[in-house]
Design a protein around this motif. Structure first.
Motif, PDB file in Angstrom:
ATOM      1  N   LEU A   1     -53.409  24.804  33.995  1.00 52.92           N
ATOM      2  CA  LEU A   1     -52.239  24.160  33.396  1.00 52.92           C
ATOM      3  C   LEU A   1     -51.585  25.062  32.341  1.00 52.92           C
ATOM      4  N   LYS A   2     -52.418  25.821  31.637  1.00 49.89           N
ATOM      5  CA  LYS A   2     -51.876  26.741  30.626  1.00 49.89           C
ATOM      6  C   LYS A   2     -51.047  27.822  31.293  1.00 49.89           C
ATOM      7  N   GLU A   3     -51.474  28.276  32.467  1.00 52.38           N
ATOM      8  CA  GLU A   3     -50.712  29.288  33.200  1.00 52.38           C
ATOM      9  C   GLU A   3     -49.352  28.764  33.621  1.00 52.38           C
ATOM     10  N   GLY A   4     -49.257  27.444  33.828  1.00 50.19           N
ATOM     11  CA  GLY A   4     -47.994  26.858  34.234  1.00 50.19           C
ATOM     12  C   GLY A   4     -46.975  26.828  33.109  1.00 50.19           C
ATOM     13  N   ARG A   5     -47.434  26.962  31.863  1.00 50.09           N
ATOM     14  CA  ARG A   5     -46.523  26.959  30.719  1.00 50.09           C
ATOM     15  C   ARG A   5     -46.058  28.362  30.352  1.00 50.09           C
ATOM     16  N   SER A   6     -46.737  29.362  30.885  1.00 49.09           N
ATOM     17  CA  SER A   6     -46.412  30.756  30.503  1.00 49.09           C
ATOM     18  C   SER A   6     -45.261  31.302  31.348  1.00 49.09           C
TER      19      SER A   6
ATOM     20  N   THR B   1     -60.389  13.025  29.823  1.00 47.91           N
ATOM     21  CA  THR B   1     -60.864  13.766  28.649  1.00 47.91           C
ATOM     22  C   THR B   1     -59.866  14.822  28.197  1.00 47.91           C
ATOM     23  N   MET B   2     -58.762  14.967  28.917  1.00 44.62           N
ATOM     24  CA  MET B   2     -57.778  15.999  28.612  1.00 44.62           C
ATOM     25  C   MET B   2     -56.493  15.371  28.062  1.00 44.62           C
TER      26      MET B   2
ATOM     27  N   PRO C   1     -49.024  10.304  26.864  1.00 49.10           N
ATOM     28  CA  PRO C   1     -47.599  10.415  27.210  1.00 49.10           C
ATOM     29  C   PRO C   1     -46.947  11.675  26.654  1.00 49.10           C
ATOM     30  N   ARG C   2     -47.565  12.314  25.641  1.00 49.42           N
ATOM     31  CA  ARG C   2     -47.011  13.533  25.060  1.00 49.42           C
ATOM     32  C   ARG C   2     -47.622  14.790  25.662  1.00 49.42           C
ATOM     33  N   GLY C   3     -48.585  14.606  26.548  1.00 50.84           N
ATOM     34  CA  GLY C   3     -49.267  15.757  27.132  1.00 50.84           C
ATOM     35  C   GLY C   3     -48.490  16.366  28.285  1.00 50.84           C
ATOM     36  N   GLN C   4     -48.992  17.506  28.770  1.00 50.46           N
ATOM     37  CA  GLN C   4     -48.369  18.175  29.907  1.00 50.46           C
ATOM     38  C   GLN C   4     -48.513  17.297  31.146  1.00 50.46           C
ATOM     39  N   ALA C   5     -47.442  17.144  31.896  1.00 48.92           N
ATOM     40  CA  ALA C   5     -47.459  16.272  33.072  1.00 48.92           C
ATOM     41  C   ALA C   5     -48.137  16.946  34.253  1.00 48.92           C
ATOM     42  N   VAL C   6     -48.944  16.191  34.960  1.00 52.51           N
ATOM     43  CA  VAL C   6     -49.577  16.671  36.179  1.00 52.51           C
ATOM     44  C   VAL C   6     -49.563  15.528  37.189  1.00 52.51           C
TER      45      VAL C   6
END
Length: 296
Positions: A291-296, A200-201, A175-180
């Motif tokens: 997903l990391k690119e979506g945070r940048s 696993t993520m 629940p604290r992870g990046q939403a997809v």
């Protein structure tokens, strides 16, 4: 009576090497068919393909899986021909009895990390069979194939989810992870593989089931389950789901209406928090970077 004895009687005491026994666990005789001399048939197809597609590195040939078709693997690619290897078929084979996408299952079995899209893009264009197959398809269409150009990768598009409410979403993961957000079908092999990767993520998965392969009955049971996360994983694993309660499933109707109106005809479809879209299965390393690119 054993399966072998039954097959011998049905074929009139044909020698064992000429008998093909259909597996009874999941796919019926109607979809497989009993074919004689399968190795000889495979060899005849291989010889014909050598003559017609001399530059295509043909691997395995299976003429026993689906009546009237031979499954051909060429490297990481998959296509079909008729028993005379005159007609080349690029597309997907669905078993309507078992409600399985046989092409998707075979592709995933061949290479779980294939970066393939769903539905139409798994065997997109004629690229899946190499230069000779592209030429064959182009000739059949009356066009010319550009054999020196690699087909462009699908252009990533964006999709606004503003038209969807909270209903119809099955939320699981961290629940604290990046939403997809993922549009899935519980009978889709790629969706099952993607689900295993997402587990696993450290991500918050917003799963929105849509019935592409006739899985609405499963989606209803998962959505109405007391523990939806457990039900999601049980559904993908083919395990029985606890409880048989019913509930308001109009949210699932909204999922399907949204998917249809936005041209989401295959699964899985992955939507990042910024609206960027990926169609098809991706391995963990790819997803983490995306997903990391979506945070940048």
């Amino acid at each position: 009576m054993s399966a072998i004895d039954w097959a011998r009687r049905a074929t009139g005491a044909m020698r064992p090497s000429r008998i093909v026994i259909a597996a009874c666990c999941s796919v019926g005789l109607a979809s497989l068919g009993l074919a004689a001399d399968v190795p000889e048939a495979d060899m005849a197809v291989r010889d014909a393909l050598k003559a017609r597609l001399p530059k295509t590195p043909v691997g395995a040939i299976d003429c026993a899986k689906v009546r009237g078709l031979c499954e051909i693997t060429a490297g990481a690619n998959l296509f079909y021909v008729d028993p005379a290897a005159r007609y080349l078929i690029i597309g997907r084979i669905y078993d309507m009895q078992t409600r399985q996408d046989l092409t998707a299952a075979r592709l995933l079995e061949m290479n779980p990390d294939m970066l393939v899209g769903a539905a139409a893009s798994a065997n997109a264009a004629a690229n899946v069979t190499g230069q000779d197959a592209r030429r064959a398809v182009a000739a059949a269409a009356g066009g010319k194939a550009d054999l020196g150009r690699t087909p462009a990768a699908p252009v990533l598009r964006k999709l606004s989810l503003d038209g969807l409410g909270k209903e119809g979403a099955i939320i699981w993961g961290d629940p604290r992870g990046q939403a997809v957000t993922v549009f899935t079908d519980f009978r889709c092999g790629y969706c099952r593989a993607l689900s295993n990767v997402l587990r696993t993520m450290k991500v918050k998965v917003i799963e929105r089931p849509i019935s592409v392969l006739g899985s609405r009955d499963i989606a209803d049971r998962v959505y109405c389950a007391r523990d939806r996360e457990q039900a999601v994983h049980a559904a993908y694993a083919g395990e029985p789901m606890r409880g048989g309660s019913t509930c308001d499933t109009t949210g699932l109707d909204a999922n399907e209406a949204f998917a249809q109106s936005h041209g989401l005809n295959g699964t899985p479809v992955i939507v990042r928090s910024d609206g960027a879209v990926l169609e098809g299965y991706r391995p963990r390393e790819f997803l983490e970077q995306w997903l990391k690119e979506g945070r940048s």
